[in-house]
Design an enzyme around this catalytic site. Sequence first.
Site, PDB file in Angstrom:
ATOM      1  N   CYS A   1      -0.898   3.677  -6.416  1.00 56.35           N
ATOM      2  CA  CYS A   1      -1.642   3.253  -5.436  1.00 56.35           C
ATOM      3  C   CYS A   1      -2.001   1.626  -5.978  1.00 56.35           C
ATOM      4  O   CYS A   1      -2.237   1.519  -7.239  1.00 56.35           O
ATOM      5  CB  CYS A   1      -2.973   3.890  -5.539  1.00 56.35           C
ATOM      6  SG  CYS A   1      -4.231   3.370  -4.780  1.00 56.35           S
TER       7      CYS A   1
ATOM      8  N   CYS B   1       0.864  -1.108   0.002  1.00 56.56           N
ATOM      9  CA  CYS B   1      -0.059  -0.145   0.170  1.00 56.56           C
ATOM     10  C   CYS B   1       0.852   1.177   0.012  1.00 56.56           C
ATOM     11  O   CYS B   1       1.720   1.437   0.917  1.00 56.56           O
ATOM     12  CB  CYS B   1      -0.937   0.060   1.355  1.00 56.56           C
ATOM     13  SG  CYS B   1      -2.127   1.261   1.469  1.00 56.56           S
TER      14      CYS B   1
END
Length: 258
Positions: free
Chosen positions: A180, A70
Amino acid sequence: MKIAFFDSGIGGLSVLHHAMKILPQEEFIFYADEDNVPYGTKTPEEVLACVDAAFRFLISQQVGAIVVACNTATSVAVKIMREKYSLPIIGMEPALKLALDTFPNRKVLVTATAITITGEKIRRLIKNLHAENLAELKALPELVEFAERQEFNSAAVEKYLRGEMANYDWEKFSSLVLGCTHFNYFKDTLRKILPPHVKILDGNAGTINELIRRINLTKNQSQGSIEFFYSGRRVIDSAEIMRLEKFLRRLDDMEAIK
Ligand code: DGL
């Protein structure tokens, strides 16, 4: 040794998906913080608290390494987690260096969450790469929501992305970086919208290469394994397992799109 992959949600599956191809004999744990997704629109303090809770859980599962799959959690919390825990912690970094190494002196659009693009970590990366005039940043928060509800290539996704990609002079750009991990589900729609010379790059291979450098890989284990957790709860429900398998199949389809 168990290797943990952690994300706010199912974006991190894209990193795990790559790891399963490269390291098919390893034991993996995948932790999606489904109770708290999305992270990208929270405050850094809120994200740090979520990451801290996830790490405490993963450490209790005796994992040997944690891949923070992440970018947002990496940006906010990885430094603090490394100060706190001694196991190998591998973070994500938007693939700006890869873009600039591959296409020197060409502009790069780095897409990510709002927290990642306003954070100190990306500023430092841009400064270190002397890319102040080459890197442009763009938050695409809606993609996290679309991905979580498995809305991958609907008319609404295309409309959103066409709107967000409209005002760039693409002739100046070599590439778009997926900063992302949730954005990997949308490569087909992005490919449809972007001019063919603009390449779509992600940091998944770089992260797994770093993992391999940092750990001692298991020898002679015949079969790999994977356990899924949502915010500390083991996923055993067959409908949920099917939901996760659908994400992995989507990633199979996205893999070859560059
Ligand atoms: N998948 C995450 C990332 O790579 C964050 C998405 C979110 O929770 O907002 O940044």
